[in-house]
Design an enzyme around this catalytic site. Structure first.
Site, short mmCIF file in Angstrom:
data_model
loop_
_atom_site.label_atom_id
_atom_site.label_comp_id
_atom_site.label_asym_id
_atom_site.label_seq_id
_atom_site.Cartn_x
_atom_site.Cartn_y
_atom_site.Cartn_z
N TYR A 184 0.83 -1.22 0.00
CA TYR A 184 0.00 0.00 0.00
C TYR A 184 0.86 1.26 0.00
O TYR A 184 0.68 2.16 -0.82
CB TYR A 184 -0.93 -0.04 1.21
CG TYR A 184 -1.65 1.25 1.50
CD1 TYR A 184 -2.72 1.67 0.71
CD2 TYR A 184 -1.27 2.07 2.57
CE1 TYR A 184 -3.38 2.87 0.97
CE2 TYR A 184 -1.92 3.26 2.83
CZ TYR A 184 -2.98 3.65 2.03
OH TYR A 184 -3.62 4.83 2.29
N ASP A 233 -9.94 9.77 6.25
CA ASP A 233 -8.60 10.33 6.33
C ASP A 233 -8.65 11.85 6.24
O ASP A 233 -8.86 12.37 5.15
CB ASP A 233 -7.74 9.74 5.21
CG ASP A 233 -6.29 10.22 5.27
OD1 ASP A 233 -5.94 11.03 6.15
OD2 ASP A 233 -5.51 9.78 4.42
#
Lengths: 125, 125
Positions: free
Chosen positions: A14, A38
């Protein structure tokens, strides 16, 4: 169920893709109905389309990532601390954060939550 | 709502009490209906009675804690990385973990989740 080692490998993959991959490649790590928050406290993105748009917004930037530690727990969760450095024209912006991810049986990300604050966890240099 | 600085201070107070406080003092940091999942993947403890029993189980041990980083996010959450070292008769056991806590408006802990694995995050010395 993804093993501890498999989950740690997904986190490494990732962060590698955040640095040098495409938004589509990152999006493919998520489950179709995955969620992304986020930073935590903002409206979550739901599903690959919204998640892809999030990563596409900084796809063309010059980014490096540094994984500082990763802790897998139970069958399906992982927490990790890392830095993301984004190169700007005359400076660099470092965000230091802790993220928590959960995974489905196929090892796809079902949820991602990023803990950091624009006030305290961003450093310009 | 507890500010970023208030939440960071609660984390510091929490780790100080884990090291040198009583189970009752730690329990008082939690909301009456708070939850604790340590490590994530185990059955959560619910409410101050179960939470108190958890901390009481290692109240008499010689423990030191080390906060490595803390990231506050949004209005009510915090994630932090830390070590807990427990002195044993002829050795010491270090657990390195990441915890996520959420708080109510009074700054009491409504949930605590500890991410670590007995297989990979415990070091004997």
């Amino acid at each position: 169920m993804a093993s501890v080692d498999e989950r740690k490998a997904i986190v490494e993959q990732y962060l590698k893709l955040v640095s040098s991959g495409t938004a589509d490649e990152i999006m493919a790590l998520y489950a179709p109905d995955g969620t992304l928050e986020d930073p935590v406290g903002t409206e979550p993105k739901v599903g690959r389309e919204e998640i892809g748009a999030f990563y596409r917004s900084f796809e063309s930037m010059e980014i490096s990532t540094n994984l500082r530690e990763v802790r897998a727990s139970g069958d399906a969760a992982v927490a990790f601390a890392f830095d993301v450095v984004t190169k700007l024209p005359d400076s660099a912006m470092k965000v230091s954060a802790i993220e928590v991810m959960t995974f489905d049986d196929a090892g796809l990300i079902t949820s991602m939550k990023a803990y950091w604050s624009p006030e305290t966890d961003v450093e310009m240099s």
